[in-house]
Design an enzyme around this catalytic site. Sequence first.
Site, mmCIF file in Angstrom:
data_model
loop_
_atom_site.group_PDB
_atom_site.id
_atom_site.type_symbol
_atom_site.label_atom_id
_atom_site.label_comp_id
_atom_site.label_asym_id
_atom_site.label_seq_id
_atom_site.Cartn_x
_atom_site.Cartn_y
_atom_site.Cartn_z
ATOM 1 N N LYS A 97 0.832 -1.210 0.000
ATOM 2 C CA LYS A 97 0.000 0.000 0.000
ATOM 3 C C LYS A 97 0.868 1.262 0.000
ATOM 4 O O LYS A 97 0.603 2.193 -0.744
ATOM 5 C CB LYS A 97 -0.929 0.030 1.230
ATOM 6 C CG LYS A 97 -1.904 -1.125 1.309
ATOM 7 C CD LYS A 97 -2.884 -0.935 2.462
ATOM 8 C CE LYS A 97 -2.244 -0.946 3.837
ATOM 9 N NZ LYS A 97 -1.697 -2.242 4.252
ATOM 10 N N ARG A 117 -0.882 -8.862 13.487
ATOM 11 C CA ARG A 117 -1.357 -7.829 12.568
ATOM 12 C C ARG A 117 -2.183 -8.462 11.448
ATOM 13 O O ARG A 117 -3.195 -7.917 11.013
ATOM 14 C CB ARG A 117 -0.181 -7.046 11.990
ATOM 15 C CG ARG A 117 0.381 -6.025 12.988
ATOM 16 C CD ARG A 117 1.816 -5.616 12.683
ATOM 17 N NE ARG A 117 1.986 -5.004 11.383
ATOM 18 C CZ ARG A 117 3.158 -4.926 10.738
ATOM 19 N NH1 ARG A 117 4.253 -5.426 11.276
ATOM 20 N NH2 ARG A 117 3.221 -4.349 9.568
HETATM 21 P P1 ADP Z 1 0.687 -2.262 8.411
HETATM 22 O O1 ADP Z 1 1.965 -2.431 7.652
HETATM 23 O O2 ADP Z 1 0.483 -3.287 9.471
HETATM 24 O O3 ADP Z 1 -0.490 -2.101 7.504
HETATM 25 P P2 ADP Z 1 0.495 0.489 9.428
HETATM 26 O O4 ADP Z 1 1.727 1.311 9.355
HETATM 27 O O5 ADP Z 1 -0.643 0.866 8.549
HETATM 28 O O6 ADP Z 1 0.935 -0.992 9.254
HETATM 29 O O7 ADP Z 1 -0.054 0.476 10.933
HETATM 30 C C1 ADP Z 1 0.762 0.100 12.025
HETATM 31 C C2 ADP Z 1 -0.073 -0.012 13.293
HETATM 32 O O8 ADP Z 1 -0.701 1.246 13.570
HETATM 33 C C3 ADP Z 1 -1.239 -1.003 13.228
HETATM 34 O O9 ADP Z 1 -0.828 -2.318 13.501
HETATM 35 C C4 ADP Z 1 -2.176 -0.426 14.287
HETATM 36 O O10 ADP Z 1 -1.735 -0.738 15.590
HETATM 37 C C5 ADP Z 1 -2.019 1.064 14.100
HETATM 38 N N1 ADP Z 1 -2.999 1.602 13.133
HETATM 39 C C6 ADP Z 1 -2.718 2.195 11.925
HETATM 40 N N2 ADP Z 1 -3.842 2.578 11.295
HETATM 41 C C7 ADP Z 1 -4.867 2.227 12.104
HETATM 42 C C8 ADP Z 1 -6.280 2.330 12.025
HETATM 43 N N3 ADP Z 1 -6.890 2.878 10.961
HETATM 44 N N4 ADP Z 1 -7.024 1.850 13.061
HETATM 45 C C9 ADP Z 1 -6.454 1.306 14.126
HETATM 46 N N5 ADP Z 1 -5.131 1.156 14.282
HETATM 47 C C10 ADP Z 1 -4.339 1.613 13.291
#
Ligand code: ADP
Length: 205
Positions: A13, A150
């Site tokens: 993404k 995750r």
């Molecule tokens: P990933 O590579 O797991 O998609 P992100 O960088 O998008 O990682 O997110 C890392 C962490 O931040 C998630 O595992 C969660 O704890 C938190 N997080 C990010 N976006 C959200 C969201 N929209 N709702 C809840 N938690 C979120």
Amino acid sequence: MRLILLGPPGAGKGTQAQRLVDKHGIVQLSTGDMLRAAVAAGTPVGLKAKSIMEAGQLVPDEVVVAIIADRIDQPDARKGFVLDGFPRTVPQAEALDKLLAERGLKLDGVIELKVDEGILLKRIETRVAEMTARGEKVRADDNPEVLKGRLAAYRTQTAPLAGYYDAKGALKGVDGMAPVDAVTAAIDGILKPSGSTATAAGRGA
Ligand code: ADP
């Protein structure tokens, strides 16, 4: 242009969001990046989010919805945005619908990067090895144990969003296992007004 990129951790993404930013002059709104910045800065939101993120769980909906509501009102988001990592639950999607409706804005589409979960672990291991080799700091939640959590959070809480947006006729899927450029080409094809003779949703190779 206002888009959502949907897909599990490691689906690409962030990479595709960056390309959409460059091509369309929109901004990337990554709740993961925003939360990591809040953690690094030690803000109240950061203090709340830190242990949740390190455990691979989801930060409460109201926290991320407030962050996004604030962010889409900034002047640089006026031209459009690509949401990366938000929404991640059905209540977040409902809150986003409401935020957009209140502002008279519409989504142009939701693009799902479809990937083979079995391969994701390997992808993230490679990403970690490469970052370590370059001397970069690795994310606290980029380790196999937390990644499993995750992925589980994705499966139970986020995957249902595909059905949510499909029911609205907004969902488009692309093969996220294809080479990066082919994924970009497939997304371009989706965003072209009527598809025309654009690159077939190519699979590289
Ligand atoms: P990933 O590579 O797991 O998609 P992100 O960088 O998008 O990682 O997110 C890392 C962490 O931040 C998630 O595992 C969660 O704890 C938190 N997080 C990010 N976006 C959200 C969201 N929209 N709702 C809840 N938690 C979120």
